[in-house]
Enzyme design. Structure first.
Site, PDB file in Angstrom:
ATOM      1  N   TRP A   1      -0.586  -5.872   0.701  1.00 41.13           N
ATOM      2  CA  TRP A   1      -1.982  -5.995   1.142  1.00 41.13           C
ATOM      3  C   TRP A   1      -2.716  -6.905   0.159  1.00 41.13           C
ATOM      4  O   TRP A   1      -2.655  -6.677  -1.054  1.00 41.13           O
ATOM      5  CB  TRP A   1      -2.614  -4.600   1.179  1.00 41.13           C
TER       6      TRP A   1
ATOM      7  N   ASP B   1       0.096   3.861  -3.595  1.00 40.25           N
ATOM      8  CA  ASP B   1      -1.057   3.703  -2.700  1.00 40.25           C
ATOM      9  C   ASP B   1      -0.715   4.328  -1.349  1.00 40.25           C
ATOM     10  O   ASP B   1       0.175   3.852  -0.643  1.00 40.25           O
ATOM     11  CB  ASP B   1      -1.386   2.216  -2.546  1.00 40.25           C
TER      12      ASP B   1
ATOM     13  N   ALA C   1      -2.191   5.159   2.252  1.00 37.38           N
ATOM     14  CA  ALA C   1      -3.321   4.829   3.123  1.00 37.38           C
ATOM     15  C   ALA C   1      -3.109   5.207   4.577  1.00 37.38           C
ATOM     16  O   ALA C   1      -4.057   5.126   5.372  1.00 37.38           O
ATOM     17  CB  ALA C   1      -3.611   3.321   3.039  1.00 37.38           C
TER      18      ALA C   1
ATOM     19  N   LYS D   1      -7.985   5.637   7.750  1.00 36.13           N
ATOM     20  CA  LYS D   1      -7.173   5.530   8.957  1.00 36.13           C
ATOM     21  C   LYS D   1      -6.913   6.893   9.593  1.00 36.13           C
ATOM     22  O   LYS D   1      -7.188   7.092  10.768  1.00 36.13           O
ATOM     23  CB  LYS D   1      -5.839   4.842   8.634  1.00 36.13           C
TER      24      LYS D   1
END
Length: 392
Positions: free
Chosen positions: A124, A205, A207, A240
């Site tokens: 990302w 991370d 997400a 999300k």
């Protein structure tokens, strides 16, 4: 201020604005990563609506919650990711996953000022952007090695050969952005061995938990990985899986090698929070804590999350089939096996601009596509438009 030059435009945000301004009825926005229904809407989940209603009726203050934020929220995220917080963990509510990444990287740099960030290629873009803003050098390691798109552990480990003790190794939990492919359980074990051998600080991370196979399944490899290593940083986004994009709801969990070290980490990180945003926002964290601590709301949320996951997986299968038919290239069937919101198409950056101009198809130059932006009834048409531009 006269000495400043304009900052480069963020390509993803610019793409989002361009897609919004395009008035062609048949445009397709596959850019910014946000969940959408077939109608193109990003809904407020039923569980979120009900949690907000309850909060409106019961909230009695707007006072600060302190630099750690909502303790019920932090405990709930700890349960989702680790099976519970222990005496080696300190947790913070943060302004979204980005806030967690920023403070987490600051804390890592404080502990090891010369640390470099080892980042998958691709990753990302804001991972590198946050590191650059903090003056942390980024070193990329290869992630996938062949046309199957699967992570190649031999390549990953070769890319880590130059890593030094104290360097930061950023890993993604389930649903890697942008490839949609994840490390296997066996590969996570090899990563843990590499981390310990080289003295690296893993930075995980998370997400998209719940978007691949399910909440427990998506968190299992990360949980097992963290149980094997002495210290780590974990960041979590609720954008999300709870649909709380604009509420900016995230968490930072730091795992220290022992309880004494945890106290030092907690106070130093709290000082970093105080010097940046001082106190985290409360509303999104209160929503999540309300949902996760109420059996009825949690069942409703998990049901909706399952529906979103099912829609994404169904779109993947349909898109992969349509691309294979349009190109006669079986390698594109891999898209059906990937997970989460993203896949990366083999396309040249200049061709994405041609598709944008001539077909109203919006995607970044990397070829990353947001699966949720697909329309089920237009998969064949889209595949036909893309076919001649895909690199085979």
């Amino acid at each position: 201020m006269d000495s400043l030059n304009p900052a480069p435009a963020d390509p993803l945000l610019g793409l989002m604005l361009a897609a919004r301004a395009d008035e062609r009825p048949g445009k397709t926005d596959l850019g910014v990563g946000i969940y959408k229904t077939e109608a193109g809407d990003t809904p407020v989940l039923r569980a979120v609506k009900e949690a907000e209603r309850r909060l409106l009726e019961t909230e009695t203050t707007k006072a600060y919650e302190g630099p750690h934020g909502n303790p019920l929220f932090c405990e709930a995220i700890g349960e989702l990711t680790l099976g519970g917080l222990g005496d080696r963990h300190t947790a913070f509510t943060t302004p979204g996953g980005c806030g967690a990444l920023f403070i987490g990287m600051q804390a890592a740099k404080l502990a090891s000022p010369d640390a470099r960030l080892f980042l998958s290629d691709p990753s990302w873009p804001n991972h590198e952007g946050i590191a650059a803003a903090l003056g942390i050098e980024t070193v990329f390691y290869p992630y996938v090695g062949d046309r199957t798109g699967a992570p190649d552990m031999d390549l990953v480990l070769k890319g880590l050969e130059g890593a030094r003790a104290g360097d930061i190794l950023l890993l993604q939990g389930a649903c890697h952005n942008p490839t949609g492919t994840d490390f296997s359980a066996e590969q996570w074990v090899r990563l843990a061995e590499e981390v310990e051998k080289r003295g690296l600080l893993p930075f995980v991370d998370t997400a998209y938990q719940g978007f691949a196979r399910g909440l427990e399944e998506d968190g299992a490899n990360v949980k097992a990985f963290l149980e094997r290593i002495p210290e780590a940083i974990l960041t979590y986004s609720c954008s999300k899986n709870f649909g709380l994009y604009r509420e900016r709801t995230g968490a930072l969990i730091i795992q220290a090698p022992g309880a004494k070290a945890k106290d030092a980490v907690a106070t130093q990180t709290a000082a970093l929070v105080r010097a940046s945003y001082s106190m985290p926002p409360s509303h999104g964290a209160a929503i999540v804590a309300t949902i996760l601590n109420d059996a009825e709301l949690r069942r409703s949320w998990e049901e909706e999350l399952g529906q979103m996951r099912g829609r994404l997986n169904g779109l993947r299968e349909g898109f992969a089939s349509a691309l294979v038919r349009a190109t006669n290239d079986d390698s594109l069937s891999r898209i059906a096996e990937e997970k989460g919101m993203f896949s990366q198409l083999p396309i040249e950056a200049e061709d994405t601009l041609v598709l944008q101009r001539e077909k109203g198809i919006y995607m970044p130059g990397s070829g990353r596509v947001n699966i949720a932006g697909l329309k089920e009834d237009r998969l064949g048409e889209l595949a036909a438009d893309l076919a001649s531009y895909l690199v085979r």
